[in-house]
Design an enzyme around this catalytic site. Structure first.
Site, PDB file in Angstrom:
ATOM      1  CG  HIS A  43      -8.705   5.999  13.451  1.00  0.00           C
ATOM      2  ND1 HIS A  43      -7.958   4.964  13.952  1.00  0.00           N
ATOM      3  CD2 HIS A  43      -8.265   6.195  12.183  1.00  0.00           C
ATOM      4  CE1 HIS A  43      -7.119   4.532  13.020  1.00  0.00           C
ATOM      5  NE2 HIS A  43      -7.269   5.271  11.923  1.00  0.00           N
ATOM      6  CG  ASP A  60     -10.152   2.689  16.455  1.00  0.00           C
ATOM      7  OD1 ASP A  60     -10.020   3.772  15.839  1.00  0.00           O
ATOM      8  OD2 ASP A  60     -10.618   1.669  15.914  1.00  0.00           O
ATOM      9  CG  ASP A  81      -3.651   3.435  10.990  1.00  0.00           C
ATOM     10  OD1 ASP A  81      -4.573   4.236  11.171  1.00  0.00           O
ATOM     11  OD2 ASP A  81      -3.809   2.315  10.474  1.00  0.00           O
ATOM     12  CD  GLU A 124     -10.188   3.587  10.083  1.00  0.00           C
ATOM     13  OE1 GLU A 124     -10.271   3.535   8.842  1.00  0.00           O
ATOM     14  OE2 GLU A 124      -9.386   2.871  10.720  1.00  0.00           O
ATOM     15  CD  GLU A 125      -7.251   0.734  12.254  1.00  0.00           C
ATOM     16  OE1 GLU A 125      -7.645   0.041  11.295  1.00  0.00           O
ATOM     17  OE2 GLU A 125      -6.257   1.477  12.192  1.00  0.00           O
ATOM     18  CG  ASP A 148      -6.211   7.349   9.178  1.00  0.00           C
ATOM     19  OD1 ASP A 148      -5.182   6.875   9.677  1.00  0.00           O
ATOM     20  OD2 ASP A 148      -7.314   6.756   9.192  1.00  0.00           O
ATOM     21  CB  THR A 204      -3.398 -39.366  10.060  1.00  0.00           C
ATOM     22  OG1 THR A 204      -3.680 -40.134  11.226  1.00  0.00           O
ATOM     23  CG2 THR A 204      -1.917 -39.503   9.693  1.00  0.00           C
ATOM     24  CG  HIS A 254      -3.158  -2.162   9.958  1.00  0.00           C
ATOM     25  ND1 HIS A 254      -4.319  -2.549   9.338  1.00  0.00           N
ATOM     26  CD2 HIS A 254      -3.369  -0.886  10.354  1.00  0.00           C
ATOM     27  CE1 HIS A 254      -5.196  -1.563   9.354  1.00  0.00           C
ATOM     28  NE2 HIS A 254      -4.635  -0.532   9.964  1.00  0.00           N
TER      29      HIS A 254
HETATM   30  N1  BES Z   1      -5.449   4.678   7.966  1.00  0.00           N
HETATM   31  C1  BES Z   1      -5.885   3.438   7.419  1.00  0.00           C
HETATM   32  C2  BES Z   1      -6.187   3.503   5.940  1.00  0.00           C
HETATM   33  C3  BES Z   1      -5.056   3.894   5.029  1.00  0.00           C
HETATM   34  C4  BES Z   1      -3.744   3.573   5.322  1.00  0.00           C
HETATM   35  C5  BES Z   1      -5.322   4.569   3.880  1.00  0.00           C
HETATM   36  C6  BES Z   1      -2.719   3.959   4.471  1.00  0.00           C
HETATM   37  C7  BES Z   1      -4.320   4.925   3.027  1.00  0.00           C
HETATM   38  C8  BES Z   1      -2.999   4.629   3.323  1.00  0.00           C
HETATM   39  C9  BES Z   1      -7.115   2.964   8.198  1.00  0.00           C
HETATM   40  O1  BES Z   1      -6.936   3.079   9.578  1.00  0.00           O
HETATM   41  C10 BES Z   1      -7.346   1.511   7.907  1.00  0.00           C
HETATM   42  O2  BES Z   1      -6.545   0.717   8.305  1.00  0.00           O
HETATM   43  N2  BES Z   1      -8.459   1.168   7.234  1.00  0.00           N
HETATM   44  C11 BES Z   1      -8.831  -0.201   7.012  1.00  0.00           C
HETATM   45  C12 BES Z   1     -10.271  -0.319   6.652  1.00  0.00           C
HETATM   46  C13 BES Z   1     -11.211  -0.454   7.831  1.00  0.00           C
HETATM   47  C14 BES Z   1     -12.631  -0.628   7.323  1.00  0.00           C
HETATM   48  C15 BES Z   1     -10.837  -1.562   8.769  1.00  0.00           C
HETATM   49  C16 BES Z   1      -8.050  -0.775   5.851  1.00  0.00           C
HETATM   50  O3  BES Z   1      -7.705  -0.076   4.898  1.00  0.00           O
HETATM   51  O4  BES Z   1      -7.815  -1.987   5.889  1.00  0.00           O
HETATM   52 MN    MN Z   2      -6.157   4.907  10.092  1.00  0.00          MN
HETATM   53 MN    MN Z   3      -5.676   1.342  10.228  1.00  0.00          MN
END
Ligand code: BES
Ligand code: MN
Ligand code: MN
Length: 456
Positions: free
Chosen positions: A85, A87, A118, A151-152, A178, A313, A425
Protein backbone atom coordinates in the site's frame (compact mmCIF):
# COMPACT_ATOMS: atom_id res chain seq x y z
CA UNK A 1 26.25 -8.66 -13.07
CA UNK A 2 24.31 -10.40 -10.32
CA UNK A 3 21.14 -8.91 -8.86
CA UNK A 4 22.94 -8.60 -5.51
CA UNK A 5 25.71 -6.51 -7.12
CA UNK A 6 23.15 -4.37 -8.91
CA UNK A 7 21.43 -3.69 -5.58
CA UNK A 8 24.72 -2.76 -3.90
CA UNK A 9 25.77 -0.50 -6.80
CA UNK A 10 22.43 1.31 -6.79
CA UNK A 11 22.03 1.83 -3.06
CA UNK A 12 22.13 5.62 -3.23
CA UNK A 13 19.78 5.76 -6.20
CA UNK A 14 17.28 3.48 -4.45
CA UNK A 15 17.38 5.61 -1.30
CA UNK A 16 17.02 8.88 -3.25
CA UNK A 17 13.96 7.52 -5.03
CA UNK A 18 12.43 6.21 -1.82
CA UNK A 19 12.94 9.65 -0.28
CA UNK A 20 11.01 11.23 -3.18
CA UNK A 21 8.19 8.78 -2.51
CA UNK A 22 8.25 9.49 1.24
CA UNK A 23 8.06 13.24 0.62
CA UNK A 24 4.53 12.95 -0.79
CA UNK A 25 2.12 13.00 2.18
CA UNK A 26 -0.28 10.26 1.06
CA UNK A 27 -2.52 10.29 4.12
CA UNK A 28 -5.63 8.37 3.05
CA UNK A 29 -7.67 9.19 6.17
CA UNK A 30 -7.64 12.97 5.65
CA UNK A 31 -9.34 14.42 2.53
CA UNK A 32 -7.00 17.43 2.73
CA UNK A 33 -4.29 15.19 1.24
CA UNK A 34 -6.37 13.95 -1.69
CA UNK A 35 -4.10 15.39 -4.40
CA UNK A 36 -1.01 14.01 -2.69
CA UNK A 37 -2.50 10.53 -2.46
CA UNK A 38 -3.33 10.68 -6.18
CA UNK A 39 0.18 11.97 -6.94
CA UNK A 40 1.64 9.02 -5.03
CA UNK A 41 -0.32 6.58 -7.19
CA UNK A 42 1.24 8.23 -10.27
CA UNK A 43 4.67 7.98 -8.69
CA UNK A 44 4.23 4.27 -8.05
CA UNK A 45 2.95 3.66 -11.58
CA UNK A 46 5.93 5.46 -13.10
CA UNK A 47 8.37 3.63 -10.87
CA UNK A 48 6.95 0.30 -12.03
CA UNK A 49 7.31 1.40 -15.65
CA UNK A 50 10.90 2.48 -15.12
CA UNK A 51 11.63 -0.82 -13.38
CA UNK A 52 10.53 -2.72 -16.47
CA UNK A 53 6.92 -3.93 -16.30
CA UNK A 54 5.16 -4.66 -19.61
CA UNK A 55 2.31 -2.42 -18.59
CA UNK A 56 1.25 -0.40 -15.59
CA UNK A 57 -2.08 1.27 -15.01
CA UNK A 58 -3.94 3.37 -12.53
CA UNK A 59 -7.19 1.56 -11.80
CA UNK A 60 -9.91 3.93 -10.65
CA UNK A 61 -12.13 2.93 -7.76
CA UNK A 62 -14.84 4.72 -5.81
CA UNK A 63 -11.99 5.86 -3.54
CA UNK A 64 -8.27 6.07 -4.14
CA UNK A 65 -6.89 4.20 -7.17
CA UNK A 66 -5.13 0.87 -7.23
CA UNK A 67 -1.85 0.77 -9.15
CA UNK A 68 -1.56 -2.40 -11.20
CA UNK A 69 1.47 -3.53 -13.16
CA UNK A 70 2.64 -6.79 -14.66
CA UNK A 71 5.55 -8.52 -16.30
CA UNK A 72 4.47 -11.72 -18.01
CA UNK A 73 7.65 -13.62 -18.80
CA UNK A 74 6.26 -16.99 -19.83
CA UNK A 75 2.82 -18.53 -19.20
CA UNK A 76 4.54 -21.71 -18.04
CA UNK A 77 6.30 -19.96 -15.18
CA UNK A 78 4.65 -19.44 -11.81
CA UNK A 79 3.11 -16.03 -11.15
CA UNK A 80 3.74 -13.95 -8.04
CA UNK A 81 1.18 -11.29 -7.10
CA UNK A 82 2.82 -8.57 -5.02
CA UNK A 83 0.52 -6.55 -2.77
CA UNK A 84 1.43 -3.38 -0.91
CA UNK A 85 0.00 0.00 0.00
CA UNK A 86 1.13 3.50 -0.89
CA UNK A 87 -1.10 5.30 1.60
CA UNK A 88 0.09 6.17 5.11
CA UNK A 89 -1.35 6.97 8.51
CA UNK A 90 -1.75 10.61 9.56
CA UNK A 91 1.48 12.02 11.04
CA UNK A 92 -0.17 13.49 14.16
CA UNK A 93 0.86 14.44 16.77
CA UNK A 94 3.30 16.49 14.69
CA UNK A 95 5.03 18.12 17.65
CA UNK A 96 6.38 14.76 18.81
CA UNK A 97 8.44 14.21 15.66
CA UNK A 98 12.17 14.98 15.98
CA UNK A 99 12.23 15.87 12.27
CA UNK A 100 9.27 16.61 9.96
CA UNK A 101 7.28 13.50 9.03
CA UNK A 102 7.42 14.12 5.29
CA UNK A 103 11.05 15.26 5.10
CA UNK A 104 12.90 11.95 5.30
CA UNK A 105 16.34 11.87 6.93
CA UNK A 106 18.78 9.09 7.77
CA UNK A 107 20.01 8.92 11.37
CA UNK A 108 21.94 5.94 12.78
CA UNK A 109 21.33 3.96 9.60
CA UNK A 110 17.56 4.45 9.88
CA UNK A 111 15.24 6.32 7.54
CA UNK A 112 12.88 8.58 9.52
CA UNK A 113 9.59 9.48 7.83
CA UNK A 114 5.90 8.61 7.92
CA UNK A 115 5.56 5.51 5.74
CA UNK A 116 9.28 4.68 5.87
CA UNK A 117 8.36 1.20 7.09
CA UNK A 118 4.55 1.05 6.75
CA UNK A 119 4.39 0.55 3.89
CA UNK A 120 6.14 2.76 1.34
CA UNK A 121 9.60 1.54 2.30
CA UNK A 122 8.60 -2.10 2.30
CA UNK A 123 6.46 -1.82 -0.82
CA UNK A 124 9.23 -0.03 -2.72
CA UNK A 125 11.65 -2.86 -1.96
CA UNK A 126 9.56 -4.99 -4.32
CA UNK A 127 9.81 -2.43 -7.09
CA UNK A 128 13.58 -2.24 -6.64
CA UNK A 129 14.00 -6.02 -6.39
CA UNK A 130 12.09 -6.29 -9.65
CA UNK A 131 14.28 -3.62 -11.25
CA UNK A 132 17.41 -5.40 -10.07
CA UNK A 133 16.27 -8.69 -11.58
CA UNK A 134 15.17 -7.06 -14.84
CA UNK A 135 18.61 -5.46 -15.23
CA UNK A 136 20.55 -8.61 -14.49
CA UNK A 137 19.13 -11.35 -16.67
CA UNK A 138 15.42 -11.13 -16.00
CA UNK A 139 12.83 -12.37 -13.52
CA UNK A 140 12.40 -16.10 -12.95
CA UNK A 141 8.61 -15.79 -12.48
CA UNK A 142 5.77 -13.75 -13.87
CA UNK A 143 5.06 -10.80 -11.62
CA UNK A 144 1.91 -8.80 -10.97
CA UNK A 145 1.84 -5.75 -8.72
CA UNK A 146 -1.27 -4.52 -6.96
CA UNK A 147 -0.51 -1.48 -4.82
CA UNK A 148 -3.49 0.15 -3.13
CA UNK A 149 -4.09 3.54 -1.52
CA UNK A 150 -6.69 2.71 1.10
CA UNK A 151 -5.13 0.07 3.34
CA UNK A 152 -4.99 2.36 6.34
CA UNK A 153 -8.69 3.12 6.02
CA UNK A 154 -10.00 -0.41 5.56
CA UNK A 155 -9.36 -1.45 1.91
CA UNK A 156 -13.05 -1.24 1.06
CA UNK A 157 -12.56 -0.57 -2.64
CA UNK A 158 -9.81 -3.13 -2.97
CA UNK A 159 -12.33 -5.73 -1.92
CA UNK A 160 -14.55 -4.74 -4.85
CA UNK A 161 -11.56 -4.60 -7.22
CA UNK A 162 -10.46 -8.12 -6.27
CA UNK A 163 -13.96 -9.52 -6.72
CA UNK A 164 -14.27 -7.89 -10.16
CA UNK A 165 -10.81 -8.82 -11.43
CA UNK A 166 -10.29 -12.44 -10.52
CA UNK A 167 -8.83 -13.32 -13.91
CA UNK A 168 -6.49 -10.36 -14.12
CA UNK A 169 -5.16 -11.21 -10.66
CA UNK A 170 -4.74 -14.95 -11.29
CA UNK A 171 -1.47 -16.02 -9.68
CA UNK A 172 0.19 -18.80 -7.71
CA UNK A 173 0.96 -16.90 -4.55
CA UNK A 174 0.58 -13.47 -2.96
CA UNK A 175 3.75 -11.84 -1.65
CA UNK A 176 3.48 -9.03 0.90
CA UNK A 177 6.05 -7.04 2.86
CA UNK A 178 3.97 -5.14 5.39
CA UNK A 179 4.78 -6.90 8.65
CA UNK A 180 7.76 -7.16 10.96
CA UNK A 181 10.61 -9.58 11.65
CA UNK A 182 11.99 -10.42 15.09
CA UNK A 183 15.35 -8.63 14.74
CA UNK A 184 18.27 -8.19 12.37
CA UNK A 185 19.85 -11.23 14.07
CA UNK A 186 16.70 -13.31 13.98
CA UNK A 187 14.79 -13.34 10.71
CA UNK A 188 11.18 -14.48 10.81
CA UNK A 189 8.21 -14.95 8.54
CA UNK A 190 4.76 -13.91 9.72
CA UNK A 191 2.27 -16.75 9.52
CA UNK A 192 -0.67 -15.20 11.33
CA UNK A 193 -2.40 -11.83 11.54
CA UNK A 194 -5.23 -10.75 13.77
CA UNK A 195 -8.59 -9.51 12.54
CA UNK A 196 -10.34 -6.38 13.68
CA UNK A 197 -13.72 -5.07 14.81
CA UNK A 198 -13.75 -1.30 15.20
CA UNK A 199 -16.62 0.78 16.46
CA UNK A 200 -17.62 4.03 18.08
CA UNK A 201 -19.96 4.36 21.02
CA UNK A 202 -21.96 7.41 22.01
CA UNK A 203 -23.52 7.64 25.46
CA UNK A 204 -26.15 10.31 26.00
CA UNK A 205 -27.40 11.44 29.40
CA UNK A 206 -29.51 14.58 29.77
CA UNK A 207 -30.61 16.43 26.62
CA UNK A 208 -28.12 19.27 27.24
CA UNK A 209 -24.99 20.10 29.21
CA UNK A 210 -25.92 20.88 32.81
CA UNK A 211 -24.47 22.84 35.71
CA UNK A 212 -22.63 20.15 37.68
CA UNK A 213 -23.62 21.77 40.96
CA UNK A 214 -27.29 22.29 40.21
CA UNK A 215 -27.79 18.79 38.76
CA UNK A 216 -24.66 16.85 39.84
CA UNK A 217 -25.46 13.78 41.94
CA UNK A 218 -29.05 13.59 40.71
CA UNK A 219 -28.63 13.01 36.96
CA UNK A 220 -26.38 10.38 35.29
CA UNK A 221 -23.08 11.72 33.97
CA UNK A 222 -22.53 9.96 30.61
CA UNK A 223 -18.74 10.08 31.00
CA UNK A 224 -18.90 8.36 34.39
CA UNK A 225 -21.33 5.78 33.03
CA UNK A 226 -19.24 5.17 29.89
CA UNK A 227 -16.14 4.59 32.04
CA UNK A 228 -17.99 2.11 34.24
CA UNK A 229 -19.32 0.25 31.21
CA UNK A 230 -15.89 0.10 29.57
CA UNK A 231 -14.25 -1.05 32.81
CA UNK A 232 -16.72 -3.91 33.05
CA UNK A 233 -15.71 -5.26 29.62
CA UNK A 234 -12.75 -7.09 31.19
CA UNK A 235 -12.76 -9.17 34.38
CA UNK A 236 -9.99 -9.41 36.96
CA UNK A 237 -8.21 -12.01 34.83
CA UNK A 238 -8.28 -9.59 31.89
CA UNK A 239 -10.73 -11.76 30.03
CA UNK A 240 -13.32 -10.01 27.88
CA UNK A 241 -16.77 -10.30 29.43
CA UNK A 242 -18.91 -10.01 26.29
CA UNK A 243 -21.04 -13.19 26.22
CA UNK A 244 -20.02 -15.44 23.32
CA UNK A 245 -16.83 -13.46 22.60
CA UNK A 246 -14.54 -16.48 22.94
CA UNK A 247 -16.91 -19.08 21.46
CA UNK A 248 -15.11 -19.34 18.13
CA UNK A 249 -11.55 -18.71 19.32
CA UNK A 250 -9.30 -21.50 18.09
CA UNK A 251 -7.13 -22.75 20.95
CA UNK A 252 -3.64 -23.73 19.93
CA UNK A 253 -2.30 -27.17 20.81
CA UNK A 254 0.34 -27.44 23.50
CA UNK A 255 2.93 -28.11 20.78
CA UNK A 256 1.90 -25.05 18.79
CA UNK A 257 2.12 -22.88 21.88
CA UNK A 258 5.51 -24.29 22.71
CA UNK A 259 6.80 -23.54 19.20
CA UNK A 260 5.42 -20.00 19.35
CA UNK A 261 7.16 -19.34 22.65
CA UNK A 262 10.50 -20.58 21.36
CA UNK A 263 10.92 -17.34 19.43
CA UNK A 264 13.49 -15.18 21.21
CA UNK A 265 11.80 -12.66 23.47
CA UNK A 266 13.39 -10.58 26.22
CA UNK A 267 10.77 -9.32 28.67
CA UNK A 268 13.17 -6.91 30.37
CA UNK A 269 14.12 -5.36 27.04
CA UNK A 270 10.44 -5.13 26.14
CA UNK A 271 9.61 -3.28 29.35
CA UNK A 272 12.66 -1.07 29.08
CA UNK A 273 11.84 -0.09 25.50
CA UNK A 274 8.34 1.02 26.55
CA UNK A 275 9.43 2.47 29.91
CA UNK A 276 6.90 0.39 31.85
CA UNK A 277 7.37 -1.29 35.23
CA UNK A 278 5.16 -4.21 34.39
CA UNK A 279 3.21 -5.78 31.56
CA UNK A 280 -0.52 -6.48 31.63
CA UNK A 281 -2.71 -9.02 29.88
CA UNK A 282 -4.90 -12.08 29.98
CA UNK A 283 -4.03 -14.55 32.75
CA UNK A 284 -2.41 -17.77 31.63
CA UNK A 285 -0.77 -16.48 28.46
CA UNK A 286 2.71 -15.20 27.63
CA UNK A 287 3.35 -11.82 26.03
CA UNK A 288 3.93 -13.42 22.62
CA UNK A 289 0.61 -15.26 22.99
CA UNK A 290 -1.27 -12.23 24.26
CA UNK A 291 -0.22 -10.18 21.24
CA UNK A 292 -0.30 -12.95 18.65
CA UNK A 293 -2.95 -15.60 19.23
CA UNK A 294 -5.36 -14.06 21.75
CA UNK A 295 -8.13 -11.57 21.02
CA UNK A 296 -8.16 -8.19 22.75
CA UNK A 297 -10.34 -5.17 23.41
CA UNK A 298 -8.89 -1.65 23.60
CA UNK A 299 -10.23 1.86 23.86
CA UNK A 300 -8.49 3.87 21.14
CA UNK A 301 -9.90 7.22 22.12
CA UNK A 302 -12.35 8.64 24.64
CA UNK A 303 -13.80 12.12 24.88
CA UNK A 304 -16.60 14.33 26.12
CA UNK A 305 -17.28 17.24 28.43
CA UNK A 306 -14.85 20.08 28.93
CA UNK A 307 -11.18 19.61 28.00
CA UNK A 308 -10.12 23.24 27.49
CA UNK A 309 -7.96 25.44 29.69
CA UNK A 310 -8.85 25.77 33.35
CA UNK A 311 -12.01 24.35 34.83
CA UNK A 312 -15.63 24.33 33.76
CA UNK A 313 -18.16 22.81 36.12
CA UNK A 314 -20.23 20.93 33.61
CA UNK A 315 -22.21 17.71 33.63
CA UNK A 316 -22.01 16.82 29.93
CA UNK A 317 -24.81 15.57 27.80
CA UNK A 318 -22.67 13.15 25.80
CA UNK A 319 -19.59 10.94 26.02
CA UNK A 320 -17.84 9.04 23.25
CA UNK A 321 -15.27 6.31 22.79
CA UNK A 322 -13.63 4.50 19.88
CA UNK A 323 -13.16 0.85 20.72
CA UNK A 324 -11.35 -1.85 18.77
CA UNK A 325 -11.15 -5.57 19.21
CA UNK A 326 -8.34 -7.61 17.66
CA UNK A 327 -9.63 -10.98 16.58
CA UNK A 328 -8.08 -14.39 16.08
CA UNK A 329 -9.15 -17.46 14.09
CA UNK A 330 -12.06 -18.35 13.84
CA UNK A 331 -13.76 -15.22 15.13
CA UNK A 332 -15.80 -13.31 12.55
CA UNK A 333 -15.62 -9.54 12.57
CA UNK A 334 -19.32 -8.81 11.93
CA UNK A 335 -20.40 -11.34 14.53
CA UNK A 336 -18.11 -9.86 17.17
CA UNK A 337 -19.33 -6.35 16.38
CA UNK A 338 -22.89 -7.56 16.86
CA UNK A 339 -22.06 -9.30 20.14
CA UNK A 340 -20.40 -6.12 21.37
CA UNK A 341 -23.35 -3.92 20.44
CA UNK A 342 -25.88 -6.21 22.09
CA UNK A 343 -23.83 -6.52 25.26
CA UNK A 344 -22.91 -2.85 25.50
CA UNK A 345 -26.55 -1.81 25.23
CA UNK A 346 -27.54 -4.42 27.80
CA UNK A 347 -25.14 -3.09 30.44
CA UNK A 348 -26.18 0.55 30.05
CA UNK A 349 -28.18 1.91 32.99
CA UNK A 350 -31.63 3.29 32.20
CA UNK A 351 -30.34 6.77 32.93
CA UNK A 352 -28.39 6.93 29.61
CA UNK A 353 -28.94 6.04 25.96
CA UNK A 354 -26.29 4.18 23.94
CA UNK A 355 -25.56 4.35 20.23
CA UNK A 356 -23.01 2.01 18.61
CA UNK A 357 -21.63 2.80 15.14
CA UNK A 358 -19.50 0.08 13.51
CA UNK A 359 -16.45 1.17 11.50
CA UNK A 360 -14.34 -1.03 9.22
CA UNK A 361 -13.48 -4.56 10.23
CA UNK A 362 -11.36 -7.38 8.94
CA UNK A 363 -10.87 -11.08 9.36
CA UNK A 364 -7.86 -12.80 10.94
CA UNK A 365 -5.60 -14.93 8.79
CA UNK A 366 -3.22 -17.83 9.19
CA UNK A 367 -0.88 -18.72 6.33
CA UNK A 368 0.53 -22.20 5.70
CA UNK A 369 4.13 -23.17 6.44
CA UNK A 370 4.04 -26.31 4.29
CA UNK A 371 3.68 -24.59 0.92
CA UNK A 372 6.22 -24.28 -1.91
CA UNK A 373 6.10 -20.51 -1.53
CA UNK A 374 6.84 -20.65 2.20
CA UNK A 375 9.78 -22.97 1.56
CA UNK A 376 11.07 -20.54 -1.10
CA UNK A 377 10.77 -17.62 1.31
CA UNK A 378 12.52 -19.61 4.01
CA UNK A 379 15.39 -20.48 1.63
CA UNK A 380 15.67 -16.84 0.58
CA UNK A 381 16.08 -15.81 4.22
CA UNK A 382 18.66 -18.53 4.83
CA UNK A 383 20.67 -17.32 1.86
CA UNK A 384 20.48 -13.61 2.68
CA UNK A 385 20.51 -13.67 6.48
CA UNK A 386 22.35 -16.93 7.19
CA UNK A 387 19.60 -18.26 9.42
CA UNK A 388 16.37 -20.14 9.01
CA UNK A 389 13.47 -17.74 9.64
CA UNK A 390 11.17 -18.42 12.59
CA UNK A 391 7.43 -18.51 11.87
CA UNK A 392 5.65 -15.90 14.04
CA UNK A 393 2.14 -14.63 14.68
CA UNK A 394 1.82 -10.86 14.40
CA UNK A 395 -0.78 -8.88 16.29
CA UNK A 396 -1.55 -6.35 13.55
CA UNK A 397 -4.12 -6.75 10.81
CA UNK A 398 -4.03 -6.90 7.03
CA UNK A 399 -7.66 -7.75 6.30
CA UNK A 400 -7.15 -8.41 2.60
CA UNK A 401 -5.06 -11.52 3.32
CA UNK A 402 -8.17 -13.51 4.21
CA UNK A 403 -9.99 -11.93 1.28
CA UNK A 404 -7.28 -13.10 -1.15
CA UNK A 405 -7.72 -16.63 0.13
CA UNK A 406 -11.49 -16.45 -0.14
CA UNK A 407 -11.81 -14.66 -3.49
CA UNK A 408 -8.69 -15.76 -5.37
CA UNK A 409 -8.02 -19.04 -3.57
CA UNK A 410 -4.46 -17.88 -2.95
CA UNK A 411 -2.18 -18.22 0.04
CA UNK A 412 -0.01 -15.32 1.08
CA UNK A 413 3.61 -15.21 2.14
CA UNK A 414 4.15 -12.40 4.64
CA UNK A 415 7.78 -11.51 4.12
CA UNK A 416 8.03 -8.49 6.38
CA UNK A 417 11.30 -6.67 7.11
CA UNK A 418 10.14 -4.09 9.66
CA UNK A 419 10.92 -4.22 13.36
CA UNK A 420 8.32 -3.82 16.12
CA UNK A 421 10.42 -0.89 17.35
CA UNK A 422 10.06 0.99 14.03
CA UNK A 423 7.26 3.12 15.52
CA UNK A 424 4.77 2.57 12.70
CA UNK A 425 1.64 4.74 13.11
CA UNK A 426 3.64 6.71 15.76
CA UNK A 427 5.79 9.83 15.71
CA UNK A 428 9.35 9.16 14.46
CA UNK A 429 8.43 6.16 12.34
CA UNK A 430 11.62 4.76 10.88
CA UNK A 431 13.00 1.91 8.83
CA UNK A 432 16.48 0.46 8.86
CA UNK A 433 18.59 1.08 5.76
CA UNK A 434 19.94 -2.44 6.34
CA UNK A 435 16.41 -3.86 6.48
CA UNK A 436 15.62 -2.05 3.23
CA UNK A 437 18.75 -3.17 1.37
CA UNK A 438 18.81 -6.74 2.66
CA UNK A 439 15.08 -7.01 2.14
CA UNK A 440 15.48 -6.17 -1.55
CA UNK A 441 18.08 -8.90 -1.82
CA UNK A 442 15.85 -11.41 0.00
CA UNK A 443 12.97 -10.66 -2.35
CA UNK A 444 15.10 -11.37 -5.45
CA UNK A 445 16.15 -14.66 -3.85
CA UNK A 446 12.50 -15.55 -3.23
CA UNK A 447 11.83 -15.42 -6.99
CA UNK A 448 14.84 -17.62 -7.68
CA UNK A 449 13.81 -20.27 -5.16
CA UNK A 450 10.12 -20.09 -5.96
CA UNK A 451 10.78 -20.64 -9.68
CA UNK A 452 13.18 -23.51 -8.98
CA UNK A 453 10.87 -25.26 -6.53
CA UNK A 454 7.83 -24.79 -8.76
CA UNK A 455 9.53 -26.86 -11.49
CA UNK A 456 9.64 -29.97 -9.31
N1 BES B 1 1.14 -2.96 8.11
C1 BES B 1 0.10 -2.82 9.07
C2 BES B 1 -0.27 -4.11 9.76
C3 BES B 1 0.81 -4.80 10.54
C4 BES B 1 1.82 -4.09 11.17
C5 BES B 1 0.81 -6.16 10.64
C6 BES B 1 2.81 -4.76 11.87
C7 BES B 1 1.77 -6.81 11.35
C8 BES B 1 2.79 -6.11 11.97
C9 BES B 1 -1.13 -2.21 8.38
O1 BES B 1 -0.78 -1.12 7.57
C10 BES B 1 -2.07 -1.69 9.42
O2 BES B 1 -1.73 -0.76 10.08
N2 BES B 1 -3.27 -2.30 9.55
C11 BES B 1 -4.28 -1.81 10.44
C12 BES B 1 -5.62 -2.36 10.08
C13 BES B 1 -6.39 -1.55 9.06
C14 BES B 1 -7.75 -2.18 8.84
C15 BES B 1 -6.52 -0.10 9.42
C16 BES B 1 -4.00 -2.25 11.86
O3 BES B 1 -3.45 -3.32 12.10
O4 BES B 1 -4.39 -1.49 12.75
MN1 MN C 1 0.84 -1.54 6.39
MN1 MN D 1 -0.49 0.64 8.92
Amino acid sequence: MSAVDYIKDNKQKFLDELFDLLRIPSVSADPAYKNDVLKTAEFVKESLEKAGVDKAEICKTAGYPIVYGEKMVDPNLPTVLVYGHYDVQPADPLELWDSPAFEPVIKNDKIYARGACDDKGQMYMHVKAFEAMMNTGGVACNVKFMIEGEEEVGSENLEIFVKENREKLAADVILISDTSMISLDTPSITVGLRGLSYLQVEVTGPNRDLHSGVYGGAVANPINELCKMIASLKDDKNRITIPGFYDKVAELTADERKALNEAPFDLDEYKKDLNIEDISGEDGYTTLERSGIRPTLDVNGIWGGYIGEGAKTVLPSKAYAKISMRLVPNQVSDEITELFEKHFKSIAPKSVKVKVTPHHGGEPAVTPTDSVAYAAASDAFVEAWGKEPIPTRDGGSIPIVSLFKEELGLDTVLMGFGLDSDAIHSPNEHYGVTNFMKGIETITLFYKHFAAKSKN
